[in-house]
Design a protein around this motif. Structure first.
Motif, short mmCIF file in Angstrom:
data_model
loop_
_atom_site.label_atom_id
_atom_site.label_comp_id
_atom_site.label_asym_id
_atom_site.label_seq_id
_atom_site.Cartn_x
_atom_site.Cartn_y
_atom_site.Cartn_z
N ILE A 209 42.25 94.08 -65.57
CA ILE A 209 41.89 92.71 -65.94
C ILE A 209 43.14 91.86 -66.08
O ILE A 209 43.20 90.71 -65.62
N SER A 210 44.17 92.44 -66.71
CA SER A 210 45.43 91.73 -66.89
C SER A 210 46.07 91.37 -65.55
O SER A 210 46.55 90.25 -65.35
N LYS A 211 46.05 92.32 -64.64
CA LYS A 211 46.64 92.09 -63.32
C LYS A 211 45.91 90.98 -62.57
O LYS A 211 46.53 90.11 -61.95
N HIS A 212 44.58 90.99 -62.64
CA HIS A 212 43.79 89.96 -61.95
C HIS A 212 43.94 88.58 -62.60
O HIS A 212 43.60 87.57 -61.99
N SER A 213 44.46 88.56 -63.83
CA SER A 213 44.62 87.29 -64.54
C SER A 213 46.00 86.66 -64.33
O SER A 213 46.25 85.55 -64.81
N GLU A 214 46.88 87.37 -63.61
CA GLU A 214 48.27 86.93 -63.51
C GLU A 214 48.46 85.58 -62.81
O GLU A 214 49.49 84.94 -62.97
N SER A 215 47.47 85.15 -62.04
CA SER A 215 47.59 83.85 -61.36
C SER A 215 46.91 82.73 -62.16
O SER A 215 46.91 81.58 -61.72
N TYR A 216 46.38 83.06 -63.32
CA TYR A 216 45.66 82.08 -64.14
C TYR A 216 46.65 81.24 -64.96
O TYR A 216 47.81 81.62 -65.14
N PRO A 217 46.20 80.07 -65.45
CA PRO A 217 47.10 79.16 -66.18
C PRO A 217 47.77 79.77 -67.40
O PRO A 217 47.19 80.63 -68.07
N ILE A 218 48.99 79.31 -67.66
CA ILE A 218 49.77 79.75 -68.81
C ILE A 218 49.98 78.58 -69.76
O ILE A 218 50.23 77.45 -69.34
N TYR A 219 49.86 78.86 -71.06
CA TYR A 219 50.04 77.84 -72.08
C TYR A 219 50.90 78.39 -73.21
O TYR A 219 51.10 79.60 -73.34
N TRP A 220 51.38 77.49 -74.05
CA TRP A 220 52.12 77.87 -75.25
C TRP A 220 51.44 77.26 -76.47
O TRP A 220 50.97 76.13 -76.41
N ILE A 221 51.38 78.01 -77.55
CA ILE A 221 50.92 77.48 -78.82
C ILE A 221 51.97 77.78 -79.88
O ILE A 221 52.70 78.78 -79.78
N ARG A 222 52.05 76.94 -80.88
CA ARG A 222 52.94 77.21 -82.00
C ARG A 222 52.14 78.03 -83.00
O ARG A 222 51.23 77.51 -83.65
#
Length: 243
Positions: A209-222
């Motif tokens: 699941i993690s591998k298939h998610s690698e092209s998905y959006p990345i965000y940052w939270i504090r």
């Protein structure tokens, strides 16, 4: 002579800058997590003794029993995490030193805890990577807005909101922790994996699941601001728990 003095001054500035770059960052106590488990249990449960820095007893009634942890009133909500399913406590702590007790944070105070076989220390990112970030929606509401950033700093031009909708719950992997910032990556819809896994998903399934998610959006939270946690721990769930 003037040119030589200028050159030497330049080298001195360069050396000073290099020293600053090489100087290790101060351990504020948020780089590691000490997890207290229900290890070898006596008849009345597993006891943990917490001491003050001067060696006097702070709390001797931290008990883990088969029914789950027993929270002593002296700790209250000062513990970092308190999760029943795993029958464990967790505290932020400083890097372990061989032969010495762990320094753990109870609220914003430093305490001592013996580092036994029933206490596991992980880096904070490794600790969080066991969990998925999936912000809970308040009871009676249909959605919730989450403030995220495209970079690990409070830049309003890089800030926007993600809507967590009760009809389409979003899940995020914790990819990195950089100081007070946490890097998240949107997870694919993994509901189909439950068709082949009974109960909790396996490590192999999560890796896929993690591998298939690698092209998905990345965000940052504090996720914290100094000693204050900004992200409720109820917004995380154990990837390996049963659903």
């Amino acid at each position: 002579m003037k040119k030589l003095t200028t050159a030497l001054l330049g080298l001195l500035i360069l050396f000073s800058s290099s020293c600053r770059l090489l100087k290790p960052s101060k351990d504020m106590g948020y780089d590691f997590v000490a997890t207290l488990f229900n290890g070898k249990v006596e008849a009345d449960g597993m006891h943990y003794l917490i001491k003050n820095l001067d060696g006097t007893i702070y709390n001797s009634n931290v008990v883990l029993v088969d029914g789950g942890p027993s929270v002593d009133s002296a700790l209250g909500e000062k513990i970092f995490v308190f999760y029943w399913a795993n029958e464990a406590y967790g505290f932020f702590c400083k890097k372990p030193q061989k032969g010495k007790p762990l320094q753990i944070l109870v609220g914003d105070e430093w305490k001592l805890l013996n580092h036994t076989e029933s206490v596991r220390v992980d880096s904070t990112v490794k600790f969080f990577q066991r969990y998925m970030y999936s912000p809970k929606i308040e009871k009676g509401k249909e959605s919730r807005l989450i403030n995220v950033y495209l970079t690990p700093r409070e830049d309003l031009s890089q800030q926007f909101e993600i809507r967590q909708d009760s009809t389409e719950i979003k899940h995020f992997f914790v990819r990195e922790i950089r100081g007070e910032w946490m890097k998240l990556q949107l997870c694919i819809d993994y509901s189909s994996y439950f068709a082949v896994c009974v109960g909790a998903l396996t490590t192999e399934a999560w890796e896929e699941i993690s591998k298939h998610s690698e092209s998905y959006p990345i965000y940052w939270i504090r996720w914290r601001q100094g000693t204050k946690l900004l992200t409720p721990l109820s917004d995380f769930y154990d990837k390996y728990a049963y659903y």
